[in-house]
Motif scaffolding. Structure first.
Motif, mmCIF file in Angstrom:
data_model
loop_
_atom_site.group_PDB
_atom_site.id
_atom_site.type_symbol
_atom_site.label_atom_id
_atom_site.label_comp_id
_atom_site.label_asym_id
_atom_site.label_seq_id
_atom_site.Cartn_x
_atom_site.Cartn_y
_atom_site.Cartn_z
ATOM 1 N N ARG A 254 0.417 -1.062 0.322
ATOM 2 C CA ARG A 254 0.299 0.336 0.484
ATOM 3 C C ARG A 254 1.293 1.290 0.010
ATOM 4 N NH1 ARG A 254 -3.901 0.938 5.103
ATOM 5 N NH2 ARG A 254 -4.535 3.277 5.009
ATOM 6 N N GLU A 423 -4.087 8.644 7.438
ATOM 7 C CA GLU A 423 -4.925 7.462 7.102
ATOM 8 C C GLU A 423 -4.585 6.244 8.000
ATOM 9 O OE1 GLU A 423 -3.287 6.249 2.938
ATOM 10 O OE2 GLU A 423 -2.697 8.849 2.739
ATOM 11 N N GLY A 426 -5.746 7.783 11.996
ATOM 12 C CA GLY A 426 -7.169 8.461 12.313
ATOM 13 C C GLY A 426 -7.044 9.780 12.588
ATOM 14 N N GLY A 438 -3.393 21.822 13.309
ATOM 15 C CA GLY A 438 -4.216 22.210 12.484
ATOM 16 C C GLY A 438 -4.372 22.900 11.334
ATOM 17 N N PRO A 440 -4.277 21.049 7.759
ATOM 18 C CA PRO A 440 -4.235 19.998 5.896
ATOM 19 C C PRO A 440 -2.269 19.641 5.748
ATOM 20 C CG PRO A 440 -4.263 22.160 5.116
ATOM 21 C CD PRO A 440 -4.092 22.467 6.668
ATOM 22 N N GLU B 242 -16.235 11.955 9.559
ATOM 23 C CA GLU B 242 -14.898 11.376 10.430
ATOM 24 C C GLU B 242 -14.645 10.016 10.203
ATOM 25 O OE1 GLU B 242 -14.649 14.191 14.835
ATOM 26 O OE2 GLU B 242 -15.315 12.049 14.424
ATOM 27 N N ARG B 245 -13.332 10.184 6.637
ATOM 28 C CA ARG B 245 -12.046 10.630 7.115
ATOM 29 C C ARG B 245 -11.066 9.118 7.370
ATOM 30 N NH1 ARG B 245 -10.614 14.282 12.297
ATOM 31 N NH2 ARG B 245 -11.312 12.639 12.737
ATOM 32 N N ASP B 246 -11.804 8.137 8.775
ATOM 33 C CA ASP B 246 -10.946 7.595 8.834
ATOM 34 C C ASP B 246 -10.902 6.088 8.692
ATOM 35 O OD1 ASP B 246 -9.588 9.512 10.147
ATOM 36 O OD2 ASP B 246 -10.675 9.036 12.492
ATOM 37 N N PRO B 250 -9.188 5.840 3.565
ATOM 38 C CA PRO B 250 -7.874 5.273 3.554
ATOM 39 C C PRO B 250 -8.260 4.265 2.063
ATOM 40 C CG PRO B 250 -8.508 5.552 5.693
ATOM 41 C CD PRO B 250 -9.470 6.383 4.760
ATOM 42 N N LEU B 253 -8.605 5.468 -1.591
ATOM 43 C CA LEU B 253 -7.392 5.471 -2.103
ATOM 44 C C LEU B 253 -7.009 4.216 -2.557
ATOM 45 C CD1 LEU B 253 -7.151 9.336 0.306
ATOM 46 C CD2 LEU B 253 -7.367 8.869 -2.618
ATOM 47 N N LYS B 289 -7.132 11.413 -8.795
ATOM 48 C CA LYS B 289 -6.828 12.547 -8.003
ATOM 49 C C LYS B 289 -8.131 13.476 -6.937
ATOM 50 C CE LYS B 289 -3.964 15.820 -10.523
ATOM 51 N NZ LYS B 289 -3.728 16.417 -11.695
ATOM 52 N N TYR B 295 -10.408 14.275 0.489
ATOM 53 C CA TYR B 295 -9.696 13.688 1.431
ATOM 54 C C TYR B 295 -8.577 14.877 2.043
ATOM 55 C CZ TYR B 295 -6.810 10.288 4.402
ATOM 56 O OH TYR B 295 -6.433 10.291 5.858
ATOM 57 N N GLN B 299 -8.419 16.049 5.530
ATOM 58 C CA GLN B 299 -7.851 15.900 7.238
ATOM 59 C C GLN B 299 -7.631 17.612 7.122
ATOM 60 O OE1 GLN B 299 -4.654 14.207 5.513
ATOM 61 N NE2 GLN B 299 -5.038 12.538 6.818
ATOM 62 N N ASP B 300 -8.476 18.761 6.778
ATOM 63 C CA ASP B 300 -8.122 20.361 6.745
ATOM 64 C C ASP B 300 -9.227 20.510 8.549
ATOM 65 O OD1 ASP B 300 -7.681 22.340 7.324
ATOM 66 O OD2 ASP B 300 -8.035 23.012 5.325
ATOM 67 N N GLN B 301 -8.202 20.542 9.474
ATOM 68 C CA GLN B 301 -9.407 20.622 10.654
ATOM 69 C C GLN B 301 -9.667 21.903 10.473
ATOM 70 O OE1 GLN B 301 -7.741 18.303 13.217
ATOM 71 N NE2 GLN B 301 -9.987 19.039 13.884
ATOM 72 N N ARG B 302 -9.486 22.900 10.048
ATOM 73 C CA ARG B 302 -10.020 23.845 10.228
ATOM 74 C C ARG B 302 -11.481 23.968 9.445
ATOM 75 N NH1 ARG B 302 -5.764 26.823 6.424
ATOM 76 N NH2 ARG B 302 -6.524 25.362 4.963
#
Lengths: 669, 669
Positions: A254, A423, A426, A438, A440, B242, B245-246, B250, B253, B289, B295, B299-302
């Motif tokens: 992977r 990834e 988490g 904070g 990306p 979430e 995301r988690d 993963p 992708l 892409k 993703y 993964q962007d906390q903001r």
């Protein structure tokens, strides 16, 4: 993959009628070179000339290249000593002495109360042995763990770091066919590269070097390969192989797929990106192809059933002898339990930063600086193994390397690693949250790489020499990141060493003892990137019912390029188009033999019974990839450049008669 | 992404001063086309001519191509009706009616004792509604679940399957810049393709079609996009995001990276492999892409903090009203619990064969045959949804498609899928062991693909028409494999439907109600690959502090190709080199607008306030990828081919005045 101090003389004699004299062995041993970028080579002249593969030298070619001078792509040709250029951070080692110190290593652990304690004691003792022997002999001394713990040998190397680039062909011919043809045969690659070792500013007056064979090989001729196979897992238990299959390889593949795609994307963005990422991309593609082959073996029920049957036979033999059973009988279950324990934290330990994987070149520098500050004040044997005194010269070579750090690629690597961390663990994992701070992954990577001063070697030196006080006082964002991961990383490593490595070492020592008792003494250990001797014959094979001849020739090269419309990666470099008429097109080019090799053997010399150089290992065929876990002689083949093609191309294509004369010891045309 | 029966008339009026009449909306709606291969299009002449993207038509171009005639690579040009060629298995749908049937769907579930039971009841009712409406109207009727369960609408389509290929440019210009430039701007792609719908063997006399704008657009002009955005997750709860995301991303992708690399390897092996894998490879690269961009948003906390704040605000408003709290207050926790449940079997349900993922084209055929044999004897509403009577015509179109099945690619796909099964579930998993049947993945795939007769459409028809008796009696190895997976696959699906989907539907219905109550009625649902209207203006943006102009032109195309050394994928097709002098180089080529689009919108018409065609959507910029989970108007842009470039290239490069006249309604030069 035989140890040079434990050759199967009986097998050699009986199968090939060959008797290896001590002089013959010593000559081969001291002509072989281990290269720190992960390959093998050999001394091929009395003036320190070293031959290896282009793909072993490519790391240096990459580091020496600039946007203006792309040596990786266009080649490099020094026709005088003065034109040779110094490599930034390569190390070439020649094996000078071997000593079995198993008794001392194991003796140090005799009073230990647990596997973990014993493992600790052995580790400290190994550092001590290396240090004492180094001081006594002046050699670079390294402990080698054989049979996964069945024996401990001390290897002493002559170490050279003044190495200069002499000649490299264009990548288009060295790696003709590129990734699609990698690990395939028939092949048409001139995968060679020449360096020169210097000592005291002068070409090394080598005590040993390989003479060049005047005539090359013939089909069915006995040949030997002296090189440094990197790693195999042939002696692993079935439970351990299943752990590889179900835990290690899925994650490893992977990671390779993902980074290959990311580097492709990065390379597509500009011509300069393409240049700076080329060597990394090759590395990922090469590993991906190799590991795919091994994984196919692991997924092959027939192969695994064979492993199961062999293991059962050995275990039954042990069980049949009460003394053996008492001494060794629990080894297999211990390993199974260790792998089960490992599976519970394997992903975490394989994560970038948190675990044993890095986040690019500059993060590696940062981690080393933070660790050195912590470790160097300790007594050498109490440090993490890689910071022991005898290891520091190699570490410093890398740390203070003047090789360029490409900002764009570094950002891409770090963004990739930070993303991977998320990834795998988490997005709410505390270590992930702290590492991303904070942002990306890409923005965080830009912030870190553009904010650090660690690309500057002088700054690295200042921090290294300033020790803990300097490092602690430094606000560099990458040092901060390395510090952030440090405690968890050490804890995970300790957990691995105590719960997995310690158990494996003891259990495999038992299994090795059982094997020697049951199967006899002529068993070679798994590969450890140390010098081994393989042998076999030049020999074609059969694939899908069709015979594959053992040799290709230059005529085949031109035919293949035409067949693939001269399209990249089958595009011929200009020189090869221009010089076609001058070449003897029937010159033997690449050839296969059934010698037992694996990654790390790249660049190994192939020698004949007289110890003369007849070829240069550069690859295995696709059927050879499974050799990682089991030997197979029917179709698996090692692929070499023929010594005759090397000389012919030096004389006719590259106009380098001086180099051709130096390696052949003859003035030719 | 507004529903056509629920346009934000106030917003349109206040922001743009535009009033959408019912006639205007109906005209746009009935000129828009949904294409079964996963894109959008529009009727652009009264004779059934449909314009879409090259990359939407590429599936047909691929299926119509042979080793001799590669239409995907070299283009296709029918200058008369007689030269147009029939497509094997495409379906074009025009939305004719919309009806809100939420009350009936939910009413059917009112007596249910659990979420799972309610979900079942709704599913059966939906099949009934589709069937009844289909019989009543003669339209193809499909239920659409909006707001993840907040509303249920019935869409009625005119359905056409006699579709012929009219014109496609060369891939080199349609996809100029290839994967590196995909989702980038400035762009220089002529990503267009023309089909014609036939009815009763004649070109469709279309009731509605878009007129061609004489002048194209100007910067800042108001434009509309009518198309079929595929899927968004903007209304998902934070817990659900979430989970994406988690857990989801993963794995997704990973699958994309791995198959992209494998297809690259496959393509490298021969020119023919390259041809047959090209369309698949594009698909994987495009998804990779797009998903990478999404993703990065996850993964962007903001961004996630923004989602958290918005959710808290809504939940606080609900909590402040006891009646609301009682009705809807538990929705967010329910979804969180459902995702936690899903996480426990997500990997298994995402595995090939065992789960919802297939093992290539022929396995898909086998699974459908096995399922049809089982399902068709049941009453329609009791079947698995996709085998309901109203869905069978689409299913049969695929099942009996004469499109070629490429054996080599099919083996590669199946080997990849079988290997993945082992990667995901482990080599000792009973389903893996059964599926591999003692062989490694590649050999097993060869055995299956070379052993099956399902590449033969007549054999498929025999089995389909023979029903359960014929299928049960058949020893085809792929049918056997489909049978082997069947029970577990159904059980996993049931588990998903009962434990995840059922809970989500109910909970999201509550959240939608809460949103309407708190935020008002002007909220559009997430995308569902059904017709939506977006609007915005032609508008550049700023990137790294530099202004990006809204239009490119043909001059820029030639400059870009030169800058990248005319190297693939920036190599210009011959025609474009030859015809350069004839072209007006300042013709507007591609342009950006801030219309809100997403995958599935590809091929959508861009129209002006008069409803005239001014452009053809084909991509979004890299900043637009995050639109999947949150709207952003600052930098996110939709990328279109300018209508002026389409006409100019048809007349000057492709020598197709007839086609240019047909779309513009004018005789030109």
């Amino acid at each position: 993959m035989w140890l040079l101090n434990k050759l199967p003389r009986k097998l050699l004699k009986e199968t090939y009628g060959f008797a290896a004299s001590s002089e013959w062995v010593e000559h081969i041993q001291k002509s072989a070179v281990r290269i720190s970028s992960g390959g093998s080579g050999s001394l091929v002249s009395a003036k320190g000339l070293v031959m290896t593969n282009h793909h072993v030298g490519s790391d240096m070619l990459d580091k020496l290249s600039t946007a203006e001078h792309n040596y990786l792509e266009h080649g490099f040709f020094a026709r005088t000593l003065a034109e040779e250029i110094a490599c930034p951070d390569i190390e070439m080692d020649i094996l000078w002495s071997i000593e079995d110190v198993s008794a001392r290593v194991n003796g140090a652990a005799s009073a230990a109360k647990s596997s973990a304690e014993a493992n600790d004691a052995r580790r400290r003792e190994m550092t001590k042995i290396e240090q004492e022997a180094g001081e006594r002999t002046g050699l670079k001394c390294e402990m080698v763990t054989l049979y996964q713990g069945g024996a401990y040998h001390l290897y002493g190397y002559k170490r050279y770091t003044d190495v200069r680039l002499v000649m490299a062909p264009e990548k288009g011919i060295a790696f003709f066919g590129g990734d699609p043809d990698n690990f395939e045969f028939p092949r048409y690659d001139l995968d060679m590269c020449f360096f020169r070792i210097y000592a005291d500013g002068k070409p090394l007056a080598a005590e040993h070097h390989l003479d060049w064979s005047a005539d090359g090989t013939k089909a069915n001729e006995l040949v030997f390969v002296a090189g440094h196979p990197g790693r195999t897992e042939r002696l692993f238990t079935v439970a351990h192989l299943e752990f590889l299959r179900d835990v290690v390889y899925p994650l490893s593949l992977r990671g390779l797929w993902r980074r290959e795609v990311q580097l492709h994307t990065f390379s597509g963005r500009s011509e300069e990106n393409r240049r700076i990422a080329e060597n990394d991309l090759f590395g990922y593609q090469n590993s991906r192809k190799a590991r795919t082959g091994i994984y196919q073996g692991l997924q092959d029920q027939r192969l695994m059933d064979g492993k199961r049957a062999a293991e059962k036979k050995l275990r039954d033999a042990v069980a049949a002898n009460p003394e053996w059973q008492k001494q060794w009988g629990d080894a297999w279950q211990k390993i199974e339990a260790a792998e089960q324990a490992y599976a519970t934290f394997y992903t975490r330990y394989a994560s970038p930063g948190v675990g044993r994987v890095g986040l690019g070149t500059l993060f590696g520098v940062a981690r080393n600086l933070v660790r050195c500050a912590e470790e160097k004040p300790k007594e050498s044997s109490a440090r993490l193994r890689e910071y022991g005194d005898s290891r520091l010269p190699s570490l410093e070579l890398g740390l203070f390397s003047p090789a360029p750090v490409h900002t764009a690629l570094e950002i891409d690597s770090m963004a990739s690693a930070l993303q991977l961390l998320g990834e795998l663990l988490g997005g709410n994992d505390p270590s992930v949250v702290k590492a991303l701070d904070g942002l990306p992954p890409r923005l965080r990577a830009e912030q870190l790489v553009l904010g650090t001063k660690l690309a500057d070697v002088a700054e690295r030196r200042r921090l290294y020499e300033g020790g803990k006080a300097a490092v602690d006082a430094c606000k560099d964002p990458l040092l901060a990141l390395a510090r952030l991961f440090d405690a968890e990383n050490r804890a995970l490593r300790k957990r691995y060493e105590d719960q997995v490595e310690a158990v494996e070492r003891e259990a495999y020592a038992k299994i090795a003892a059982a094997q020697f008792a049951v199967l006899g003494d002529e068993i070679y250990p798994d590969a450890t990137f140390t010098l081994r001797l393989a042998f076999g014959t030049v020999k074609g094979y059969s694939e899908n019912g069709e015979a594959v001849a053992p040799y290709t020739d230059f005529a085949g090269l031109y035919a293949k390029s035409a067949e693939r419309k001269n399209r990249e990666p089958w595009e011929l470099p200009e020189r090869w188009v221009e010089k076609k008429a001058a070449l003897a097109l029937d010159t033997e080019y690449d050839f296969v033999s059934d010698c037992d090799i694996i990654g790390g053997n790249s660049g190994s010399p192939v020698v004949n019974a007289k110890g003369e150089l007849v070829g240069l290992i550069f690859d295995g065929n696709i059927q050879s990839l499974v050799l990682d876990i089991a030997y197979e002689g029917e179709q698996a083949r090692a692929v070499s450049v023929d010594s005759r093609a090397i000389v012919e191309s030096l004389r006719k294509v590259y106009d380098m008669p001086g180099l051709a004369d130096e390696i052949t010891g003859k003035t030719g045309s």
